[in-house]
Design a protein around this motif. Structure first.
Motif, short mmCIF file in Angstrom:
data_model
loop_
_atom_site.label_atom_id
_atom_site.label_comp_id
_atom_site.label_asym_id
_atom_site.label_seq_id
_atom_site.Cartn_x
_atom_site.Cartn_y
_atom_site.Cartn_z
N GLU A 120 0.52 -0.86 -0.12
CA GLU A 120 -0.19 0.54 -0.12
C GLU A 120 0.93 1.26 -0.24
O GLU A 120 0.32 2.34 -0.39
N CYS A 121 2.04 1.57 1.33
CA CYS A 121 3.06 2.35 0.73
C CYS A 121 3.65 2.49 -1.05
O CYS A 121 3.58 3.19 -0.72
N GLU A 122 3.80 1.48 -0.92
CA GLU A 122 4.74 1.73 -2.12
C GLU A 122 3.76 2.14 -3.07
O GLU A 122 4.20 2.58 -4.41
N ARG A 123 2.39 1.68 -3.60
CA ARG A 123 1.19 2.03 -4.45
C ARG A 123 1.02 3.65 -4.18
O ARG A 123 0.88 4.13 -5.13
N ARG A 124 0.85 4.25 -3.23
CA ARG A 124 1.07 5.27 -2.44
C ARG A 124 2.75 6.30 -2.82
O ARG A 124 2.35 7.65 -3.85
N LEU A 125 3.25 5.93 -3.11
CA LEU A 125 4.62 6.43 -3.31
C LEU A 125 4.09 6.50 -5.38
O LEU A 125 4.82 7.58 -5.87
N GLY A 126 3.88 5.81 -5.56
CA GLY A 126 3.86 5.58 -6.81
C GLY A 126 2.81 6.86 -7.52
O GLY A 126 3.32 7.67 -8.25
N ALA A 127 1.01 6.67 -6.84
CA ALA A 127 0.40 7.53 -7.05
C ALA A 127 1.33 9.21 -6.99
O ALA A 127 1.05 10.65 -8.00
N ALA A 128 1.90 9.53 -5.74
CA ALA A 128 3.14 11.10 -5.83
C ALA A 128 4.03 11.19 -7.01
O ALA A 128 3.81 12.26 -7.54
N GLU A 129 4.55 9.85 -7.49
CA GLU A 129 5.40 10.21 -8.56
C GLU A 129 5.17 10.09 -9.86
O GLU A 129 5.32 11.40 -10.81
N ARG A 130 3.14 9.43 -9.93
CA ARG A 130 2.81 10.04 -11.11
C ARG A 130 2.25 11.71 -11.48
O ARG A 130 2.19 12.08 -12.35
N GLU A 131 1.74 11.93 -10.10
CA GLU A 131 2.08 13.87 -9.87
C GLU A 131 2.77 14.89 -9.69
O GLU A 131 2.89 15.41 -10.86
N PHE A 132 3.85 14.64 -9.40
CA PHE A 132 5.11 14.99 -10.09
C PHE A 132 5.67 15.08 -11.17
O PHE A 132 5.92 15.79 -12.00
N LEU A 133 5.49 13.64 -11.88
CA LEU A 133 5.82 13.77 -13.47
C LEU A 133 4.56 14.31 -14.22
O LEU A 133 5.50 15.03 -15.09
N GLN A 134 3.09 14.83 -13.55
CA GLN A 134 2.93 15.60 -15.03
C GLN A 134 2.85 16.72 -13.65
O GLN A 134 2.92 18.05 -14.94
#
Length: 379
Positions: A120-134
């Motif tokens: 779950e933590c890795e998924r939150r990190l991935g979501a944060a990365e997606r937002e950062f990329l955008q």
């Protein structure tokens, strides 16, 4: 059709004239109109801005998307004016795999429950990365690309036009110079038997060359002013890119702050889970008392013999204490634990019967149990 042929012949003649002028300049056989030092500095600054902007843009693309195949795919979608499909981040994919594995191993097992929490933590990190990329693509990459594909193309086009007009101007100067020389020679040796004296024809040719030179000079000066204004706009470009750079840094800071927060929350959750899953290091089985040598015969019990150990009663051994460096912040779950701050040094030691995942830590007058995974034991 006749008009197109004439236009084509005129364009070919103009191209040939410029080619001859350019070749003679390279061979040192013709003069070249030099631009002023300020103009040369503006062009040099513009070239430097373009080169470094292009390098920063390309490397930022690599930073945000290391996969070259994915970058090519996004480029093709952009050129086709189509929206690229949403791509799952590596963190989100890893989190999904961990959670799927937890279902196979059993979410009730220690390993399975931990996989669920980490996933779950890795998924939150991935979501944060997606937002950062955008955010980075909109606030930083897009302005840089707009400069390279918009402003710089306009500047390059106007500079090429200016160079062509300079070649035309210098060609006119060369023709006028040759006409003046021929006119001077004819004036020194006139031929009175000709119906139209040669010097009259040459004088008319020189007058036409002077008129062409004035027209070419006017067009060159007008184009030079247009190009100068575009080159001076590079200063505004720097200001705009500076603002975009600040936004990029803010996006990076927000991204890493979110990642740090998620990891801290994960560490706390894992610490609480470890406390619930592992036996309490300070709660000993009353049917297996641990006593120091000679205590049974003397009837004196050690502090660790009681059912529930009071942390203030634990004494550091004479030998066996070590220094340890704290790797991460740790918040104590209860009064028996010691809160930790990253990079601080504490004294640690073991207590008989304690689980290997825990140590007793001391910092000044404070004392409590600490997890071994948060420490780097020093020699």
């Amino acid at each position: 059709m006749d008009f197109n042929v004439k236009k084509l012949a005129s364009g070919a003649g103009l191209f040939f004239t410029r080619a001859v002028q350019f070749t003679e300049e390279k061979l040192g056989q013709a003069e070249k109109t030099e631009l002023d030092a300020h103009f040369e500095n503006l062009m040099s600054r513009a070239d430097c801005t373009k080169n470094w902007t292009e390098k920063i843009y390309r490397q930022t693309e690599i930073l945000l998307q290391p996969n070259p195949s994915a970058r090519i795919e996004e480029f093709l979608y952009e050129k086709l004016d189509r929206k690229a499909p949403s791509r799952i981040t590596n963190g989100e994919l890893l989190g999904q795999y961990m959670q799927d594995a937890a279902k196979e191993f059993g979410p009730g097992t220690p390993y399975g429950s931990t996989l669920i929490e980490v996933g779950e933590c890795e998924r939150r990190l991935g979501a944060a990365e997606r937002e950062f990329l955008q955010t980075s693509a909109i606030s930083f990459l897009t302005p840089l690309r707009n400069f390279l594909e918009g402003d710089w193309r306009t500047i390059s086009k106007e500079r090429r036009l200016l160079e062509n007009l300079r070649l035309d101007l210098d060609a006119c100067k060369t023709r006028l110079k040759k006409a003046k020389v021929a006119e001077a020679k004819a004036a020194m040796a006139p031929d009175f038997h000709e119906t139209r004296p040669r010097n009259y024809v040459l004088s008319a040719s020189a007058s036409a060359a002077e008129h062409e030179l004035r027209v070419a000079q006017t067009e060159f000066d007008r184009q030079a002013e247009v190009t100068r204004l575009l080159l001076e706009g590079i200063s505004s470009t720097h200001v705009n890119h500076l603002r975009c750079l600040h936004e990029f840094v803010e996006a990076q800071a927000a991204y890493y702050k979110r990642c740090h927060h998620h990891m801290q929350e994960l560490q706390k959750e894992l610490g609480r889970s470890a406390n619930a899953q592992l036996p309490n290091a300070f709660a000993l089985n009353s049917t297996h008392p641990v006593a120091t040598a000679g205590s049974a015969s003397e009837g004196v019990s050690s502090p660790v013999e009681t059912d529930t150990l009071k942390i203030e009663e634990v004494q550091a051994p004479a030998t066996g204490t070590r220094k340890a460096k704290v790797l991460y912040d740790y918040d104590a779950a209860d009064s028996s634990e010691l809160s930790l701050l990253a990079d601080e040094l504490i004294t640690v030691y073991t207590v008989p019967g304690m689980d290997s995942d825990w140590l007793v830590g001391e910092r000044g007058n404070q004392k409590g149990k600490v997890p071994v995974t948060y420490l780097e034991l020093l020699s």
